[in-house]
Design an enzyme around this catalytic site. Sequence first.
Site, PDB file in Angstrom:
ATOM      1  N   ASP A  23       9.247 -20.792  60.802  1.00 27.97           N
ATOM      2  CA  ASP A  23       8.031 -21.124  61.543  1.00 27.97           C
ATOM      3  C   ASP A  23       7.119 -19.909  61.682  1.00 27.97           C
ATOM      4  OD1 ASP A  23       9.179 -23.612  61.966  1.00 27.97           O
ATOM      5  OD2 ASP A  23       9.790 -23.189  64.028  1.00 27.97           O
ATOM      6  N   GLU A  42       6.216 -25.518  53.172  1.00 29.32           N
ATOM      7  CA  GLU A  42       7.075 -26.691  53.312  1.00 29.32           C
ATOM      8  C   GLU A  42       6.377 -27.680  54.212  1.00 29.32           C
ATOM      9  OE1 GLU A  42       9.935 -29.347  55.339  1.00 29.32           O
ATOM     10  OE2 GLU A  42       8.612 -27.856  56.249  1.00 29.32           O
ATOM     11  N   GLU A  64       8.854 -32.537  51.465  1.00 30.00           N
ATOM     12  CA  GLU A  64      10.014 -33.318  51.906  1.00 30.00           C
ATOM     13  C   GLU A  64       9.606 -34.769  52.114  1.00 30.00           C
ATOM     14  OE1 GLU A  64      13.033 -33.956  55.678  1.00 30.00           O
ATOM     15  OE2 GLU A  64      11.978 -32.051  55.517  1.00 30.00           O
ATOM     16  N   HIS A  88       5.592 -34.505  60.481  1.00 29.19           N
ATOM     17  CA  HIS A  88       7.050 -34.408  60.486  1.00 29.19           C
ATOM     18  C   HIS A  88       7.713 -35.666  61.027  1.00 29.19           C
ATOM     19  CE1 HIS A  88      11.039 -33.447  62.147  1.00 29.19           C
ATOM     20  NE2 HIS A  88      11.169 -32.773  61.018  1.00 29.19           N
ATOM     21  N   HIS A 120       7.379 -23.146  57.282  1.00 31.95           N
ATOM     22  CA  HIS A 120       7.870 -24.442  57.744  1.00 31.95           C
ATOM     23  C   HIS A 120       6.773 -25.223  58.463  1.00 31.95           C
ATOM     24  CE1 HIS A 120      10.655 -26.767  60.642  1.00 31.95           C
ATOM     25  NE2 HIS A 120      10.817 -27.303  59.435  1.00 31.95           N
ATOM     26  N   ARG A 121       6.320 -26.304  57.850  1.00 29.73           N
ATOM     27  CA  ARG A 121       5.201 -27.098  58.380  1.00 29.73           C
ATOM     28  C   ARG A 121       3.959 -26.224  58.544  1.00 29.73           C
ATOM     29  NH1 ARG A 121       8.573 -29.992  63.308  1.00 29.73           N
ATOM     30  NH2 ARG A 121      10.575 -29.958  62.204  1.00 29.73           N
ATOM     31  N   LYS A 158      10.144 -37.987  53.919  1.00 24.09           N
ATOM     32  CA  LYS A 158      10.789 -38.357  55.184  1.00 24.09           C
ATOM     33  C   LYS A 158      11.245 -39.809  55.116  1.00 24.09           C
ATOM     34  CE  LYS A 158      10.966 -36.063  58.347  1.00 24.09           C
ATOM     35  NZ  LYS A 158      11.963 -35.067  58.808  1.00 24.09           N
ATOM     36  N   ASP A 198       5.963 -32.343  55.100  1.00 28.16           N
ATOM     37  CA  ASP A 198       6.642 -33.631  55.141  1.00 28.16           C
ATOM     38  C   ASP A 198       5.643 -34.751  54.892  1.00 28.16           C
ATOM     39  OD1 ASP A 198       9.145 -32.422  56.740  1.00 28.16           O
ATOM     40  OD2 ASP A 198       7.317 -31.820  57.788  1.00 28.16           O
TER      41      ASP A 198
END
Length: 247
Positions: free
Chosen positions: A232, A38, A115, A53, A11-12, A117, A40
């Site tokens: 994370d 993943e 993703e 993000h 995640h990020r 945003k 954004d």
Amino acid sequence: MARELTQIIAHRGSKGTRPENTLPAFHAALMDGADGIETDVHLSKDGHLIIMHDEKVDRTTNGTGRIVDHTLAELKQLDAGGWYDAAYAGTQIPTLDEVVQLLIRQKFTGIFNLELKTNKIHYEGIETMVADYFNHHEVPFKLVYSSFYGKSIERLHALQPDVEFDSLFQTKFKTAKRLHAEQIIIGYHPDIRWVRRHWLLLPKVQLRPWTVNTERDMKFCYRHRFAGLITDYPGLAHRLRVQMQGG
């Protein structure tokens, strides 16, 4: 036939151990054994695809204001690592291309979950720009698009119908159900808290819950053999997966 492993999506990047959505975070995730990344994407004032993000730079840099109100040159002047730890002071905000080039150099062949945003700021033309980028760059990894904004998924699907699409949601999943019924998306990326209450009611779709950060939640995902989990802490997730699923 061996059952497939639950995929670990960072995640990020390795957000728990590095400044999120920076090249050091993505590199650490790969070193930790993540199956996927993943991240954004937003648009800068001058039309560059920016990896971050939040809509604003305030939380994760030494700057202030919205990404869309800054040029790429202005964004590159900001420190995106010092807030996390002094060891990462001077780390820059990356562009989409810089992240993709890192993954190519590392010979990454897993999932790249991008993703859009667009749920708060509907960046004009961002779907076309993202699709155009990947149509002109051959990549070794599997591209997956997701968004909380259903229209972005629909627009991208029209531009790149062969790419996998997944729908993000926290509590309501009416839009996700409709997109799944229309065969636009094939998976759900719901909040792990929602999943714990409702997962038996879901249709048979790929589940990759977020954000799965505790050992308890990781074990829950592995026990039920979900398609993936978004975390994370990809290093911890990998160690637990070896114990529970053998790989």
